[in-house]
Design a protein around this motif. Sequence first.
Motif, PDB file in Angstrom:
ATOM      1  N   CYS A  79       0.830  -1.208   0.000  1.00 32.46           N
ATOM      2  CA  CYS A  79       0.000   0.000   0.000  1.00 32.46           C
ATOM      3  C   CYS A  79       0.862   1.256   0.000  1.00 32.46           C
ATOM      4  CB  CYS A  79      -0.921   0.025   1.222  1.00 32.46           C
ATOM      5  SG  CYS A  79      -2.178  -1.246   1.141  1.00 32.46           S
ATOM      6  N   ASN A  80       1.896   1.252   0.840  1.00 33.62           N
ATOM      7  CA  ASN A  80       2.683   2.465   0.996  1.00 33.62           C
ATOM      8  C   ASN A  80       3.612   2.709  -0.188  1.00 33.62           C
ATOM      9  OD1 ASN A  80       1.512   2.863   3.480  1.00 33.62           O
ATOM     10  ND2 ASN A  80       3.089   1.719   4.560  1.00 33.62           N
ATOM     11  N   SER A  81       4.338   1.657  -0.608  1.00 33.33           N
ATOM     12  CA  SER A  81       5.387   1.864  -1.606  1.00 33.33           C
ATOM     13  C   SER A  81       4.898   1.717  -3.028  1.00 33.33           C
ATOM     14  CB  SER A  81       6.530   0.879  -1.379  1.00 33.33           C
ATOM     15  OG  SER A  81       6.948   0.969  -0.044  1.00 33.33           O
ATOM     16  N   LEU A  83       1.273   1.315  -4.083  1.00 37.79           N
ATOM     17  CA  LEU A  83       0.048   2.080  -4.357  1.00 37.79           C
ATOM     18  C   LEU A  83       0.172   3.537  -3.943  1.00 37.79           C
ATOM     19  CD1 LEU A  83      -2.867  -0.331  -3.337  1.00 37.79           C
ATOM     20  CD2 LEU A  83      -1.938   0.110  -5.608  1.00 37.79           C
ATOM     21  N   LYS A  84       1.241   3.815  -3.183  1.00 37.39           N
ATOM     22  CA  LYS A  84       1.500   5.187  -2.701  1.00 37.39           C
ATOM     23  C   LYS A  84       0.358   5.722  -1.841  1.00 37.39           C
ATOM     24  CE  LYS A  84       5.266   5.677  -5.279  1.00 37.39           C
ATOM     25  NZ  LYS A  84       6.467   5.085  -4.634  1.00 37.39           N
ATOM     26  N   ILE A  85      -0.258   4.838  -1.076  1.00 41.62           N
ATOM     27  CA  ILE A  85      -1.215   5.302  -0.074  1.00 41.62           C
ATOM     28  C   ILE A  85      -0.438   5.318   1.229  1.00 41.62           C
ATOM     29  CG2 ILE A  85      -3.515   4.958   0.939  1.00 41.62           C
ATOM     30  CD1 ILE A  85      -3.982   2.823  -1.229  1.00 41.62           C
ATOM     31  N   GLY A  86      -0.173   6.497   1.753  1.00 43.02           N
ATOM     32  CA  GLY A  86       0.679   6.575   2.932  1.00 43.02           C
ATOM     33  C   GLY A  86      -0.041   6.117   4.190  1.00 43.02           C
ATOM     34  N   VAL A  88      -0.495   3.289   5.814  1.00 43.28           N
ATOM     35  CA  VAL A  88      -1.236   2.047   6.070  1.00 43.28           C
ATOM     36  C   VAL A  88      -0.404   1.152   6.973  1.00 43.28           C
ATOM     37  CG1 VAL A  88      -2.211  -0.031   5.043  1.00 43.28           C
ATOM     38  CG2 VAL A  88      -2.440   2.161   3.876  1.00 43.28           C
TER      39      VAL A  88
END
Lengths: 224, 246
Positions: A79-81, A83-86, A88
Amino acid sequence: MAQIFNKYGPILITAMGQTLLLALYGLFFACIIGLIVGIMSVVKNKFCRGFALVFVNLIRGVPMIVLAYFIFFGIPFFCNSILKIGGVTLTALQAGSICLALNCGAYMAEIIRAGIQSVDIGQMEAARSLGLPYWRAMQRVILPQAIRTMIPSIINQFIITLKDTSILSVIGFPELVNTAKNVVASTFLSFQTWGIVAIMYLIVILLLQWAAKVLERKLKYESK
Amino acid sequence: MNPNNVKIKVENLKKDFGRLNVLQGVSTEIYEGEVVVVIGPSGSGKSTFLRCLNRLEEVTEGRVIIDGQDITDPKTDINKLRERVGMVFQHFNLFNNMNVLRNLMLAPVDLKQCGKEEAKERALAMLERVGLQDKIKAFPHQLSGGQKQRVAIARSLCMKPDIMLFDEPTSALDPEMVGEVLDVMKELAREGMTMVVVTHEMGFAREVANRVMFIADGVILEEGTPEEVFDNPQNPRTRDFLNKVL
Ligand SMILES: Nc1ncnc2c1ncn2[C@@H]1O[C@H](COP(=O)(O)OP(=O)(O)O)[C@@H](O)[C@H]1O
Ligand SMILES: [Mg+2]
């Protein structure tokens, strides 16, 4: 042993509480997953059956420790790296519960599928021929009979899942095994500590088995 | 029997199981109050024919029309229709998880045909009719085969059907219990129920059937009154079959 228990008893019992909490969350969602996927594997719809088949085989084919790492580290990373949703993150309890629910859910689905298929097809036909819709017949006639035959296997699966919580010590959840490791690390009394831990598991599992026996007796069909 | 009212009309009914063509074009009309007995060798498609009449089997081709309603039409509310078409199975199929009374009350209450009180009254009346009013609390595994089948008939009757389908209702019974079940069916026939009965009980057929239908190779090979079919069969296959079973 008594010394260890006097000193570390409270934290070991608290850890057992954590173990039970994790097992409870896991089992609760496992039952829901198992029921849904189990029913999906017996309905006519090919998509449902296909999904159930893939789910069960996927989970069965992956060791739970891998599943635990994958959920706890892999998913937030994804998610973080990627999908770039910070931001999670999953707590060890959340990840552990998901992991147990998926793992136990797949086995429960198999138990429920087998249980439904063990009910004579004539029961469904009789219900349908009276005009009951499929789901109604499932609910009133098939599932009550299926669940009765499934109880020993379900309890068995509950016990396996309860023991599988120990695998989640690897993601740092403070359950019984993880806690016991820390006790051993500071006392070096591994014989006594692991002995106590074994007995604690044993007691809980024996209680569970006893409850299962009572439940099975309660569910006998008798004219009262 | 009322020959002015066609209750069930079967038009060129075909049913395949994969590559197996079980029914290969069955056509017939069954009248209100008629009792039709279906006979034929094992595996000839008698059960399949019966099960197409309430769509327990999906029809491959052709039509089944009940009271003017085409039941093979996907738009037909099949559950509503099944409330009016009772079915009795060879292996009874009583709901094992319920006692006799709940077996009888389940469908009428669940389908909101009536309230609990009336369903119970109906159930008791039907059980009295089949002579089992003292068994309301019994579970299926506590009954004899003959009793189970009588409960199964009563369960169907609780929905107030106007057609009853019987698939070898006495084939799984010990010989001494066949009579009690046939008696209930004879009584029903006398009261004017439209009945389609698959059976090997030729005595029953002679006594109550308006028509005997011989099915073999997926078609109706011969039909007529019991006298015509039993005493003077025209088709050699019928003769052959009757020689074996009589
Ligand atoms: N669900 C099914 N799937 C495949 N074949 C079937 C099925 N039901 C019946 N058959 C086959 O159809 C044929 C007719 O069966 P059935 O109608 O039960 O015969 P009968 O009742 O006259 O003995 C048999 O050959 C049987 O094996
Ligand atoms: Mg048959």
